[in-house]
Design a protein around this motif. Structure first.
Motif, PDB file in Angstrom:
ATOM      1  N   LYS A  32       0.840  -1.194   0.000  1.00 54.22           N
ATOM      2  CA  LYS A  32       0.000   0.000   0.000  1.00 54.22           C
ATOM      3  C   LYS A  32       0.876   1.244   0.000  1.00 54.22           C
ATOM      4  CE  LYS A  32      -3.749  -2.202   2.653  1.00 54.22           C
ATOM      5  NZ  LYS A  32      -4.593  -2.116   3.880  1.00 54.22           N
ATOM      6  N   PHE A  33       0.390   2.328  -0.628  1.00 55.78           N
ATOM      7  CA  PHE A  33       1.161   3.570  -0.712  1.00 55.78           C
ATOM      8  C   PHE A  33       0.200   4.741  -0.832  1.00 55.78           C
ATOM      9  CE2 PHE A  33       1.121   0.969  -4.532  1.00 55.78           C
ATOM     10  CZ  PHE A  33       0.340   1.716  -5.388  1.00 55.78           C
ATOM     11  N   SER A  34       0.700   5.930  -0.523  1.00 51.81           N
ATOM     12  CA  SER A  34      -0.123   7.139  -0.556  1.00 51.81           C
ATOM     13  C   SER A  34      -0.093   7.775  -1.936  1.00 51.81           C
ATOM     14  CB  SER A  34       0.388   8.144   0.490  1.00 51.81           C
ATOM     15  OG  SER A  34      -0.276   9.382   0.346  1.00 51.81           O
ATOM     16  N   ILE A  70       1.264   5.354  -9.035  1.00 47.23           N
ATOM     17  CA  ILE A  70       1.649   4.110  -9.706  1.00 47.23           C
ATOM     18  C   ILE A  70       0.625   3.809 -10.800  1.00 47.23           C
ATOM     19  CG2 ILE A  70       2.005   1.633  -9.433  1.00 47.23           C
ATOM     20  CD1 ILE A  70       4.172   3.311  -8.155  1.00 47.23           C
ATOM     21  N   SER A  71       1.127   3.482 -11.997  1.00 48.63           N
ATOM     22  CA  SER A  71       0.215   3.279 -13.122  1.00 48.63           C
ATOM     23  C   SER A  71       0.475   2.008 -13.929  1.00 48.63           C
ATOM     24  CB  SER A  71       0.303   4.484 -14.071  1.00 48.63           C
ATOM     25  OG  SER A  71       1.643   4.681 -14.506  1.00 48.63           O
ATOM     26  N   ARG A  72       1.637   1.378 -13.768  1.00 54.65           N
ATOM     27  CA  ARG A  72       1.970   0.212 -14.571  1.00 54.65           C
ATOM     28  C   ARG A  72       2.552  -0.899 -13.681  1.00 54.65           C
ATOM     29  NH1 ARG A  72      -0.454   3.034 -17.413  1.00 54.65           N
ATOM     30  NH2 ARG A  72      -0.055   3.722 -19.557  1.00 54.65           N
ATOM     31  N   PHE A  73       2.295  -2.154 -14.099  1.00 55.65           N
ATOM     32  CA  PHE A  73       2.799  -3.314 -13.365  1.00 55.65           C
ATOM     33  C   PHE A  73       3.337  -4.339 -14.356  1.00 55.65           C
ATOM     34  CE2 PHE A  73      -0.421  -1.243 -10.903  1.00 55.65           C
ATOM     35  CZ  PHE A  73       0.098  -1.209  -9.621  1.00 55.65           C
ATOM     36  N   TYR A  97      -2.059 -10.278 -10.153  1.00 52.70           N
ATOM     37  CA  TYR A  97      -2.132  -9.104  -9.283  1.00 52.70           C
ATOM     38  C   TYR A  97      -3.504  -8.448  -9.362  1.00 52.70           C
ATOM     39  CZ  TYR A  97      -1.222  -6.175 -13.432  1.00 52.70           C
ATOM     40  OH  TYR A  97      -1.291  -5.563 -14.661  1.00 52.70           O
ATOM     41  N   ASP A  98      -3.893  -7.851  -8.247  1.00 50.97           N
ATOM     42  CA  ASP A  98      -5.152  -7.121  -8.137  1.00 50.97           C
ATOM     43  C   ASP A  98      -4.858  -5.737  -7.580  1.00 50.97           C
ATOM     44  OD1 ASP A  98      -7.231  -9.284  -8.754  1.00 50.97           O
ATOM     45  OD2 ASP A  98      -6.060 -10.240  -7.171  1.00 50.97           O
ATOM     46  N   THR A 157      -1.887  -6.166  -4.856  1.00 49.63           N
ATOM     47  CA  THR A 157      -1.699  -7.453  -4.194  1.00 49.63           C
ATOM     48  C   THR A 157      -1.310  -8.497  -5.226  1.00 49.63           C
ATOM     49  OG1 THR A 157      -3.358  -6.950  -2.501  1.00 49.63           O
ATOM     50  CG2 THR A 157      -2.767  -9.259  -2.791  1.00 49.63           C
ATOM     51  N   TRP A 158      -0.130  -9.091  -5.048  1.00 51.78           N
ATOM     52  CA  TRP A 158       0.305 -10.191  -5.899  1.00 51.78           C
ATOM     53  C   TRP A 158      -0.023 -11.507  -5.195  1.00 51.78           C
ATOM     54  CZ3 TRP A 158       3.500  -5.808  -5.604  1.00 51.78           C
ATOM     55  CH2 TRP A 158       3.782  -5.164  -6.833  1.00 51.78           C
ATOM     56  N   THR A 159      -0.671 -12.410  -5.887  1.00 51.18           N
ATOM     57  CA  THR A 159      -1.043 -13.707  -5.319  1.00 51.18           C
ATOM     58  C   THR A 159      -0.478 -14.823  -6.195  1.00 51.18           C
ATOM     59  OG1 THR A 159      -3.119 -12.757  -4.505  1.00 51.18           O
ATOM     60  CG2 THR A 159      -2.950 -15.157  -4.550  1.00 51.18           C
ATOM     61  N   ALA A 160       0.148 -15.792  -5.570  1.00 55.80           N
ATOM     62  CA  ALA A 160       0.757 -16.902  -6.312  1.00 55.80           C
ATOM     63  C   ALA A 160      -0.322 -17.783  -6.924  1.00 55.80           C
ATOM     64  CB  ALA A 160       1.648 -17.719  -5.387  1.00 55.80           C
TER      65      ALA A 160
END
Length: 217
Positions: free
Chosen positions: A60-62, A68-71, A79-80, A93-96
């Motif tokens: 999480k970040f402010s 943040i715009s790209r992953f 990721y969600d 959130t990255w989930t395996a």
């Protein structure tokens, strides 16, 4: 001599354990950035549980500090995104989708965004979840047992401009022969546990050699 050997070896073990814990934090790189610049951020995740793999990592970040715009897609993970009422991204959130990270592994998750023009630091709060349900919260203040990772943000260089993408660019150097900048204190601090461990190891070995030599004598 025997008492000193015990004390030195004990110090060696403590320093080695302390160094391991200090280097195992969830961190976000780079540790420094410039106001108004675009950055590629790497969330570095070590897996610490000796019996259960890491299966999820939430950050999480402010939005007042970074947009943040790209992953970057990561095989074996999905990721969600979390967003505020205005649609700005406030977390990921990255989930395996597979086995996750085993106790001997670490990995990095990449994202990209723009540092706010008036930011002084970016605080990254991370929540690491293991397959057994344990959640480790890396959200504490600096110096805490489980601190949040922080990216220090410096002011724009004097005369800095913006490129065609809005990225902050540094002004031309006034003197190309200027001395190189001193190393960041944070860089030296991050190596401190290693130096302490090496010093303790050397002292322990010296004490052991002296003890053996005394017995033979």
């Amino acid at each position: 001599m025997k008492k000193w050997n015990v004390m030195l070896l004990t110090g060696l073990l403590i320093s080695m354990l302390g160094g391991g814990v200090a280097s195992a934090h969830v961190t976000v790189q780079p540790p420094t950035a410039v106001q108004g610049s675009y950055e590629k951020f790497a969330v570095r995740v070590p897996s610490e549980d000796k019996e259960s793999p890491t299966t999820k990592i939430e950050v999480k970040f402010s939005v007042d500090a970074v947009s943040i715009s790209r992953f970057e897609p990561k095989p074996g993970w999905k990721y969600d995104l979390a967003k505020d009422a205005s649609g700005k991204i406030t977390g990921v959130t990255w989930t395996a989708t597979g086995d996750g990270l085993s106790p001997t592994e670490f990995s990095e998750f990449y994202m990209q965004g723009k540092v706010a023009d008036n930011a002084t630091q970016i605080v990254w709060k991370a929540y690491q979840t293991y397959k057994n349900g344990t959640v480790v919260e890396w959200i504490g203040a600096e110096g805490a047992d489980k601190p949040a990772s922080i990216t220090k943000v410096s002011a724009k260089p004097s005369g800095a401009a913006a490129d065609s993408h809005g990225n902050t660019t540094a002004a031309p150097a006034a003197n190309s022969t200027a001395a190189p900048a001193a190393a960041s204190p944070a860089a030296g601090a991050s190596q401190a546990p290693l130096y302490v461990s090496i010093a303790a190891l050397v002292l322990g070995l010296v004490a052991l050699i002296l003890a053996v030599s005394k017995r033979k004598a």
